[in-house]
Design a protein around this motif. Structure first.
Motif, PDB file in Angstrom:
ATOM      1  N   LEU A 111       4.964  16.852  -0.738  1.00 34.61           N
ATOM      2  CA  LEU A 111       4.135  15.661  -0.806  1.00 34.61           C
ATOM      3  C   LEU A 111       4.804  14.528  -0.040  1.00 34.61           C
ATOM      4  O   LEU A 111       6.029  14.423  -0.021  1.00 34.61           O
ATOM      5  N   SER A 112       3.984  13.693   0.566  1.00 32.97           N
ATOM      6  CA  SER A 112       4.473  12.511   1.271  1.00 32.97           C
ATOM      7  C   SER A 112       3.874  11.260   0.646  1.00 32.97           C
ATOM      8  O   SER A 112       2.762  11.297   0.122  1.00 32.97           O
ATOM      9  N   GLN A 155       0.841  -1.201   0.000  1.00 36.14           N
ATOM     10  CA  GLN A 155       0.000   0.000   0.000  1.00 36.14           C
ATOM     11  C   GLN A 155       0.872   1.247   0.000  1.00 36.14           C
ATOM     12  O   GLN A 155       1.886   1.304   0.702  1.00 36.14           O
ATOM     13  N   LEU A 156       0.463   2.216  -0.806  1.00 34.66           N
ATOM     14  CA  LEU A 156       1.096   3.520  -0.844  1.00 34.66           C
ATOM     15  C   LEU A 156       0.014   4.560  -0.682  1.00 34.66           C
ATOM     16  O   LEU A 156      -1.048   4.453  -1.303  1.00 34.66           O
ATOM     17  N   GLN A 157       0.272   5.558   0.128  1.00 35.60           N
ATOM     18  CA  GLN A 157      -0.704   6.620   0.324  1.00 35.60           C
ATOM     19  C   GLN A 157      -0.015   7.966   0.166  1.00 35.60           C
ATOM     20  O   GLN A 157       0.822   8.339   0.990  1.00 35.60           O
ATOM     21  N   ALA A 158      -0.383   8.660  -0.896  1.00 33.91           N
ATOM     22  CA  ALA A 158       0.166   9.987  -1.152  1.00 33.91           C
ATOM     23  C   ALA A 158      -0.689  11.043  -0.466  1.00 33.91           C
ATOM     24  O   ALA A 158      -1.914  10.927  -0.424  1.00 33.91           O
ATOM     25  N   LYS A 176      10.922   5.623   8.453  1.00 38.81           N
ATOM     26  CA  LYS A 176       9.503   5.977   8.541  1.00 38.81           C
ATOM     27  C   LYS A 176       8.686   5.391   7.396  1.00 38.81           C
ATOM     28  O   LYS A 176       7.497   5.669   7.274  1.00 38.81           O
ATOM     29  N   ASN A 177       9.343   4.610   6.523  1.00 39.19           N
ATOM     30  CA  ASN A 177       8.653   4.030   5.359  1.00 39.19           C
ATOM     31  C   ASN A 177       7.926   5.111   4.558  1.00 39.19           C
ATOM     32  O   ASN A 177       6.777   4.924   4.112  1.00 39.19           O
ATOM     33  N   THR A 178       8.597   6.217   4.372  1.00 35.18           N
ATOM     34  CA  THR A 178       7.967   7.358   3.711  1.00 35.18           C
ATOM     35  C   THR A 178       8.932   8.009   2.722  1.00 35.18           C
ATOM     36  O   THR A 178      10.122   8.151   3.016  1.00 35.18           O
TER      37      THR A 178
END
Length: 126
Positions: free
Chosen positions: A19-20, A2-5, A75-77
């Motif tokens: 943006l993250s 899963q990726l959440q922008a 932070k996996n970000t």
């Protein structure tokens, strides 16, 4: 996977946004991250990518010198710092993974990435 922008919004020309891209469900540190955008009526455009250990970073000419990609594996970000924004930067911005970050043609191809975030809208307007 899963990726959440997130981090999009309305900004005036010349302004900045960060943006993250928050990742989960896979070994984030082991995969490159790419940022893309898609404006209305246009094809999805590759903007930047960062390799697993930051050793390789590439930018499309359209954003070089204005955008900066980074990642925090603890932070996996991943992030996309966008400065000097222009109205033509208005688009939905996506992060993606399980793709190449080599600087070659496939780096910029959306078809080369397997997993995508949902996108975040950036609007640059006065």
């Amino acid at each position: 996977v899963q990726l959440q922008a997130s981090g999009g919004g309305l900004v005036q020309p010349g302004g900045s946004l960060r943006l993250s891209c928050a990742a989960s469900g896979f070994g984030f540190a082991n995969f490159a991250i790419g940022w893309f955008r898609q404006a209305p009526g246009k094809e999805r455009e590759g903007l930047s990518c960062i390799s697993t250990s930051d050793s390789e970073i590439y930018y499309a000419d359209s954003v070089k010198g204005r955008f900066t990609i980074s990642r925090d594996n603890s932070k996996n970000t991943a992030y996309l710092q966008m400065n000097s924004l222009k109205p033509e930067d208005t688009a939905v911005y996506y992060c993606a993974t399980f793709g190449p970050c080599t600087g070659s043609g496939s780096t910029w191809s959306p078809h080369a990435y397997d997993y995508w975030g949902q996108g975040t809208l950036v609007t640059v307007s006065s």
